[in-house]
Design a protein around this motif. Structure first.
Motif, PDB file in Angstrom:
ATOM      1  N   ALA A 111       0.837  -1.196   0.000  1.00  0.00           N
ATOM      2  CA  ALA A 111       0.000   0.000   0.000  1.00  0.00           C
ATOM      3  C   ALA A 111       0.873   1.248   0.000  1.00  0.00           C
ATOM      4  N   GLY A 112       0.580   2.145  -0.919  1.00  0.00           N
ATOM      5  CA  GLY A 112       1.313   3.398  -0.997  1.00  0.00           C
ATOM      6  C   GLY A 112       2.646   3.314  -1.712  1.00  0.00           C
ATOM      7  N   MET A 113       3.018   2.101  -2.214  1.00  0.00           N
ATOM      8  CA  MET A 113       4.337   1.950  -2.838  1.00  0.00           C
ATOM      9  C   MET A 113       4.260   1.809  -4.351  1.00  0.00           C
ATOM     10  N   GLU A 114       3.068   1.734  -4.917  1.00  0.00           N
ATOM     11  CA  GLU A 114       2.970   1.624  -6.371  1.00  0.00           C
ATOM     12  C   GLU A 114       3.507   2.897  -7.019  1.00  0.00           C
ATOM     13  N   GLY A 115       4.383   2.718  -8.001  1.00  0.00           N
ATOM     14  CA  GLY A 115       4.992   3.871  -8.647  1.00  0.00           C
ATOM     15  C   GLY A 115       6.108   4.500  -7.841  1.00  0.00           C
ATOM     16  N   ARG A 116       6.524   3.839  -6.754  1.00  0.00           N
ATOM     17  CA  ARG A 116       7.573   4.407  -5.898  1.00  0.00           C
ATOM     18  C   ARG A 116       8.917   3.705  -6.085  1.00  0.00           C
ATOM     19  N   LEU A 117       8.900   2.442  -6.514  1.00  0.00           N
ATOM     20  CA  LEU A 117      10.142   1.673  -6.617  1.00  0.00           C
ATOM     21  C   LEU A 117      10.615   1.610  -8.068  1.00  0.00           C
ATOM     22  N   LEU A 118      11.926   1.640  -8.231  1.00  0.00           N
ATOM     23  CA  LEU A 118      12.542   1.637  -9.557  1.00  0.00           C
ATOM     24  C   LEU A 118      13.715   0.670  -9.535  1.00  0.00           C
ATOM     25  N   HIS A 119      13.721  -0.283 -10.479  1.00  0.00           N
ATOM     26  CA  HIS A 119      14.753  -1.323 -10.535  1.00  0.00           C
ATOM     27  C   HIS A 119      15.622  -1.106 -11.767  1.00  0.00           C
ATOM     28  N   LEU A 120      16.940  -1.052 -11.559  1.00  0.00           N
ATOM     29  CA  LEU A 120      17.891  -0.849 -12.654  1.00  0.00           C
ATOM     30  C   LEU A 120      18.972  -1.911 -12.588  1.00  0.00           C
ATOM     31  N   MET A 121      19.299  -2.500 -13.734  1.00  0.00           N
ATOM     32  CA  MET A 121      20.375  -3.484 -13.822  1.00  0.00           C
ATOM     33  C   MET A 121      21.583  -2.794 -14.443  1.00  0.00           C
ATOM     34  N   VAL A 122      22.684  -2.739 -13.701  1.00  0.00           N
ATOM     35  CA  VAL A 122      23.830  -1.923 -14.098  1.00  0.00           C
ATOM     36  C   VAL A 122      25.107  -2.774 -14.114  1.00  0.00           C
TER      37      VAL A 122
END
Length: 609
Positions: A425-436
């Protein structure tokens, strides 16, 4: 160049040369990517159409169909960490945000022996080699100082806000010295963009980098606004624009005791939830809606405060509706929605909009391979931004006192459906995953290697031009990826195999790496292939395999294409889509080979940035 067919190019780092129907392969006049003409050993099959190349950088590919049998194989206030930075790459006129316009063909010149693209790459990669003319150090460059370096043997050029010493590159430029001299001593961004904006200039001229073009900064209302001093016109002929219809948009609102709903009415081709970005800090609310090739902004100083939890709903129709539902912190009637702030109710071309960078916190870092990590960042409180499939963001850090940024495609934390929980709850659109991938000599990635949980980096808005609707029309998806060019394929795989159960699309991935230990998510790919054996096949090809490897070997070449990818004539009643991503040489060669195999540009999508 005839205006008859489209090839779409989206974000990951490289330029792509496009064949003409009459003369073989077009050479970009400023990018340093030289492709032999027809008759020089490159066979490109004739088609019934030419290639349309947009002036502002992107090869546009309309959706098409496909199918194959899988062969067996072995802005406003400085709120919540928002900043409007100096011009970055991809800049305002990046290929991901470009309108479709025709490139003017440029003439190439004969280069001296030892002056090919690969010779330039080898020169730049030579250990200890310094090409920026000031001993390898960097410094900020004023417009006046830039203007002094306007000679053939002392040539500086500004491209996308960065100044390069292009003197050593003169002899390697396929368009010749005369073409480069048009932008010497001034801001050559417009000249560069008119020819081949998709080229990764930062990678091409990395060793020639001197510093940023000096800006004048005016802080007002807590927002960083940047203005670049005028450098004078380039006296270039204007591009030939393709008609772009500005979408009509407006908004209205209504309320209950506990909620406020802002409804945007947009007359446009399409709109989806992930094209809506929300930023809130106290009572300052900014809604950014990507509509076709434009950005529509609502920016308000709200009458009362709201919570950080939002809902976005979309209803498509002749007039598309986007509903943003806000939760009041106190249940009461508002006398008004609030006061309009800077940029409210405005519609601008995406390519003309400066990117916004947000301060994002690292919450997790886990290894993917011996030299690649998966980073999970949390966006600021009040920000809700879902990244569209196939799109990328720019990550910016200060390296040796200079703001440095690189594009990275947003991924998911796993290929396994069970390993990707629904957002809390409240985290949709908050996390971003990047493979570097961490390069030993990488300026930015070495900084990233030192990041610890809780550290913050600046991450931009998303950019790209992949059309997700192509997946709904696709019966067979063919993917060619090299190294971290695998990242855009991750979400394509999940979209087809997990997120849309109604999809019957068959998938094949040709994954090129150096050694077996370089294969990203090797075990997950094997599991995915086993669980979906009737629909998905992965073929690993290694260029530096050891004696224990029994699979395919070598680099991308026609024999591999012919062995593992069916010819278009065998897919006559299907709807294929071919996606390619990797380094510049890989992308160019894979694209050439796929066309030589018989696929038209209308069914090819290149991920570049």
């Amino acid at each position: 160049m005839e205006d008859k067919q489209n090839l779409q190019v989206s974000q990951r780092g490289s330029g792509v040369q496009v064949p003409q129907t009459n003369s073989g392969l077009q050479v970009a006049a400023m990018g340093g990517l030289q492709v032999p003409q027809r008759g020089a050993g490159v066979q490109v099959p004739q088609t019934n159409t030419g290639i349309q190349v947009p002036t502002m950088g992107g090869l546009q590919v309309p959706a098409a169909g496909s199918g194959f049998k899988v062969p067996s194989s072995g802005r406003g206030k400085n709120a919540g960490g928002l900043q409007i930075p100096q011009a970055q790459f991809p800049a305002v006129n990046s290929p991901q945000r470009a309108s479709s316009q025709l490139l003017k063909p440029r003439q190439k010149v004969a280069l001296k022996p030892g002056r090919s693209l690969m010779d330039w790459v080898r020169l730049g990669n030579a250990k200890g080699k310094v090409l920026n003319g000031i001993g390898g150090r960097s410094c900020e460059v004023s417009v006046e100082e830039l203007a002094k370096h306007n000679k053939l043997d002392d040539a500086w050029m500004s491209i996308r806000g960065k100044v390069y010493n292009i003197t050593p590159y003169m002899e390697y430029h396929p368009g010749g010295e005369e073409e480069l001299m048009k932008g010497v001593g001034i801001d050559g961004t417009q000249l560069f963009n008119e020819v081949h904006q998709w080229v990764n200039v930062e990678g091409m001229l990395e060793k020639c980098y001197i510093g940023r073009l000096k800006k004048t900064i005016d802080l007002s209302g807590g927002m960083k606004k940047l203005s670049v001093p005028a450098t004078g016109p380039l006296n270039l002929a204007p591009p030939e624009p393709k008609a772009v219809v500005k979408p009509k948009a407006r908004y209205d609102w209504y309320q209950t005791e506990t909620e406020v709903t802002i409804t945007i009415y947009a007359k446009c081709n399409t709109i989806t939830k992930d094209r809506v970005v929300l930023d809130k800090h106290e009572k300052d609310l900014r809604a950014t809606i990507y509509i076709d090739e434009y950005v529509y902004t609502i920016h308000l100083d709200l009458c009362e405060d709201i919570s950080d939890n939002y809902q976005v709903r979309v209803r498509q129709g002749p007039i598309n509706r986007i509903m943003i539902i806000l939760q009041k912190t106190e249940p009461k009637k508002w006398p008004s929605l609030g006061q309009p702030a800077d940029g409210n109710n405005s519609t601008v071309l995406t390519k003309e909009r400066e990117p916004i960078f947000r301060s994002c916190q690292l919450i997790c870092c886990s290894p993917v391979s011996h030299d690649t990590n998966l980073y999970t960042f949390q966006q600021p409180n009040g920000t809700c931004m879902n990244i569209p499939i196939g799109y990328h963001v720019n990550l910016m850090m200060k390296c040796n006192g200079v703001d440095t940024n690189r594009p990275y495609t947003a991924v998911v934390p796993s290929l396994q459906h069970a390993d990707v929980p629904n957002p809390a709850a409240g985290m949709e659109g908050r996390l971003l995953h990047l493979m570097v991938k961490l390069y030993p000599d990488g300026l930015l990635t070495q900084q990233m290697a030192t990041l610890k949980q809780g550290d913050s980096v600046a991450i931009s808005d998303f950019e790209g031009n992949f059309d997700e609707s192509r997946l709904t029309k696709c019966s067979h998806l063919i993917m060619l990826a090299a190294g971290t060019g695998f990242t855009p394929m991750i979400r394509l795989l999940r979209w087809c195999l997990h997120e849309h159960k109604e999809s019957t699309c068959k998938l094949k991935l040709l994954f090129f790496n150096k050694t077996e230990k370089d294969i990203l998510w090797h075990d997950q790919l094997q599991t995915l292939s086993t669980e979906n054996s009737e629909r998905f096949e992965v073929v690993h090809i290694l260029s530096a395999a050891d004696t224990s490897w029994h699979g395919a070997t070598g680099r991308v070449r026609s024999e591999l294409i012919e062995e593992y990818i069916p010819a278009p004539k065998d897919l006559a009643d299907k709807s294929p889509l071919v996606c390619i991503c990797g380094s510049t040489p890989f992308t160019n060669e894979a694209y050439r080979l796929i066309q030589a195999h018989g696929f038209t540009s209308s069914v090819i999508h290149l991920f570049t940035a």
